[in-house]
Design a protein around this motif. Structure first.
Motif, PDB file in Angstrom:
ATOM      1  N   ILE A   1      40.302  60.682 -26.568  1.00  0.00           N
ATOM      2  CA  ILE A   1      39.316  61.651 -27.063  1.00  0.00           C
ATOM      3  C   ILE A   1      37.948  61.394 -26.448  1.00  0.00           C
ATOM      4  N   THR A   2      37.548  60.095 -26.399  1.00  0.00           N
ATOM      5  CA  THR A   2      36.213  59.773 -25.861  1.00  0.00           C
ATOM      6  C   THR A   2      36.120  60.110 -24.373  1.00  0.00           C
TER       7      THR A   2
ATOM      8  N   ILE B   1      36.236  64.268 -23.897  1.00  0.00           N
ATOM      9  CA  ILE B   1      35.041  65.001 -24.322  1.00  0.00           C
ATOM     10  C   ILE B   1      33.810  64.610 -23.506  1.00  0.00           C
ATOM     11  N   ASP B   2      33.842  63.451 -22.849  1.00  0.00           N
ATOM     12  CA  ASP B   2      32.705  62.968 -22.052  1.00  0.00           C
ATOM     13  C   ASP B   2      31.454  62.772 -22.906  1.00  0.00           C
TER      14      ASP B   2
END
Length: 421
Positions: A49-50, A53-54
Motif C-alpha cells: 500500500i505504501t 500510493i507513493d
C-alpha cells in the motif's frame, strides 16, 4: 505493469529485511510460528500500500513503527522494553538508509531536492538502493560483538554528542539537510542498538545470578538429603544382623508365615528410605532430587530415565532453568488430580544433542492467551513465565521445543544440538 511488479518486489524485499533484523536482535517464539507468518504477510500488504500510493517521506512512520512493534510483541520472547527498542531501531535505520540513498542518487544525477524532506516522494531507484543499504547494515550489525566492551562504551558516550552536533548543524542551516538528518538517524539507531545490547547483557547477568542462587539453594537441600539417606542406610545396615537373627530363629522353628510377614515389614522399611537419583551430573542430581521429593509429597508417581554425561556445553544456569521450570509445571498440573498422578521424565544424549522429554497427567484444562499457555498461579504476573523462560533458553542455545497434549496428558520435548563436549 513493470512498475507494479517492481513495487511488489520492493514490498517483498522490505518484509524480508524486517524478518532478518528482528530474528537477529530478538529471540523468536516458535510456538507462534503460524501467527508470525500471518503477521508478516499483513506487513507485506502494508508495504504494498505504501509503495502503490507513493506517500511522502516520513508520512507513514507512525504506522510503520506500530506495525513493527506489534509483530515484535506478539512473536518474540524478549522483555517488552527490548522488543520496543528493537522495533524503533529497525524503522529508524530504514529511514536513515532511505535518506542516504536519496542523497547519493540526487548527487549522482544532479537532481533538485525539496528544502524539506517531508515533502519528497522517493523514486523506485532510491527505494531499491535503500533496501540494499538496510541489508548491508543488518549484516554489519551481525558482525558487531554482542558482549559489552570498552569500544562500545566509548561509542555510547560519543554518539549522543555527535547527534547533538548534527542537530546544531541542522538548526543553523549549514550543509546538506538530507545528509545531516541521515547522520542523525544513523547515530540514533546505533546508539539504541548498543543500549539494547547493554540491557540484554544486564538481563542475562541477572538471570544467571538468580539461577545460581536457586542452584545453591537446591544443592544445599540435596546435600541434606544425601546426609539423611546416608543415615538411613547406616541404620538399616546396623540393624541387619538383628533382623537376620530374628529370621534365622523363625525359620528354625518352621514358622514360615511369620517369616514372610517379617520380611515384608523389613522390605517396606527399605522402600521407605529416601531414594537418591545419581546421574553423575551434580546440577541435574540436585534439581531432580529436589523436585522428586516435592512430587512425592503430593503423592505423584514420578518416573525418571536419565543417561547423560557429567558435563555439557550448556551453562548450568540454563540447564537449571529448563529442568526446574518443566518439573515445577508438571508437579503443579498433576497435583490437582485426585488419582492417576504420573510424571515421566527422559533425558539422554542423541548424536551430541541433548534430548529432554517430560509428560504428565493433568485435568485436561489449559488456560490460553494469544497461543501462550498460562499457569493457574494466583499471581497474573507469573502466568506463562515458566514455559516462556524455557523456550527463551532453548532458543538461545539453538534448540527446538515442541508442546503436545490431549485430554489426559501434556508433553514437552526439547532438542538442543551440540550439547556435549
Amino acid at each position: 505493469m513493470i512498475n507494479i511488479f517492481l513495487k511488489i518486489g520492493l514490498s517483498v524485499f522490505e518484509t524480508i529485511l524486517v524478518i532478518l533484523f528482528l530474528n537477529h536482535i530478538l529471540v523468536s517464539d516458535d510456538r507462534k510460528s503460524e501467527i508470525k507468518k500471518i503477521l508478516f504477510i499483513m506487513y507485506f500488504f502494508f508495504q504494498c500500500i505504501t509503495y502503490m500510493i507513493d506517500f511522502t517521506f516520513f508520512s507513514t512512520s507512525v504506522y510503520y513503527i506500530m506495525f513493527t512493534a506489534f509483530i515484535s510483541i506478539i512473536c518474540y520472547l524478549d522483555e517488552m522494553r527490548i522488543k520496543l527498542i528493537a522495533s524503533s531501531i529497525f524503522v529508524t535505520l530504514n529511514y536513515a538508509c532511505k535518506l542516504f540513498s536519496t542523497t547519493i542518487i540526487s548527487s549522482l544525477t544532479n537532481s533538485h531536492l525539496p528544502e524539506k524532506p517531508f515533502d519528497y516522494v522517493l523514486t523506485d531507484e532510491m527505494q531499491i538502493l535503500a533496501c540494499f543499504l538496510v541489508l548491508f547494515v543488518i549484516f554489519f550489525i551481525k558482525r558487531i560483538p554482542r558482549k559489552p566492551n570498552k569500544f562500545i562504551d566509548l561509542l555510547i558516550f560519543a554518539l549522543p554528542l555527535l547527534n547533538l552536533y548534527q542537530i546544531m548543524q541542522v538548526l543553523s542551516n549549514k550543509g546538506n539537510v538530507y545528509f545531516q538528518i541521515t547522520l542523525l538517524l544513523f547515530g540514533y539507531s546505533f546508539f539504541l542498538l548498543f543500549i539494547i545490547e547493554q540491557i540484554m547483557h544486564s538481563v542475562q547477568s541477572q538471570q544467571r545470578f538468580n539461577s545460581m542462587k536457586q542452584i545453591l539453594e537446591i544443592q544445599q537441600a540435596h546435600y541434606q538429603d544425601l546426609e539423611d539417606y546416608s543415615y538411613q542406610m547406616s541404620r538399616l545396615r546396623h540393624d541387619l544382623k538383628n533382623h537376620l537373627s530374628v529370621l534365622n530363629s523363625l525359620v528354625s522353628k518352621g514358622d514360615l508365615e511369620q517369616s514372610k510377614k517379617y520380611i515384608s515389614s523389613y522390605s517396606q522399611d527399605i522402600l521407605d528410605a529416601n531414594t537418591i537419583i545419581s546421574t553423575g551430573n551434580h546440577i541435574v542430581d540436585a534439581i531432580l532430587n529436589s523436585k522428586v521429593k516435592k512430587a512425592k509429597q503430593s503423592d505423584i508417581d514420578i518416573n525418571c530415565e536419565i543417561v547423560i554425561p557429567p558435563d555439557f556445553r550448556i551453562p548450568n544456569t540454563d540447564l537449571a532453568i529448563i529442568l526446574g521450570n518443566l518439573l515445577d509445571n508438571s508437579i503443579e498440573a498433576t497435583s490437582k488430580l485426585n488419582s492417576d498422578k504420573k510424571i515421566n521424565l527422559r533425558i539422554k544424549l542423541h548424536k551430541d544433542s541433548l534430548f529432554i522429554f517430560i509428560s504428565n497427567t493433568y485435568d485436561g484444562v489449559l488456560l490460553m492467551d494469544n497461543g501462550r499457555i498460562l499457569s493457574s498461579k494466583k499471581s497474573k504476573k507469573e502466568h506463562g513465565l515458566g514455559l516462556g523462560n524455557v523456550a527463551y533458553i532453548v532458543k538461545k542455545n539453538k534448540g527446538t521445543i515442541n508442546l503436545d497434549h490431549d485430554e489426559q496428558e501434556f508433553k514437552v520435548s526439547i532438542l538442543i544440538p551440540d550439547a556435549y563436549y
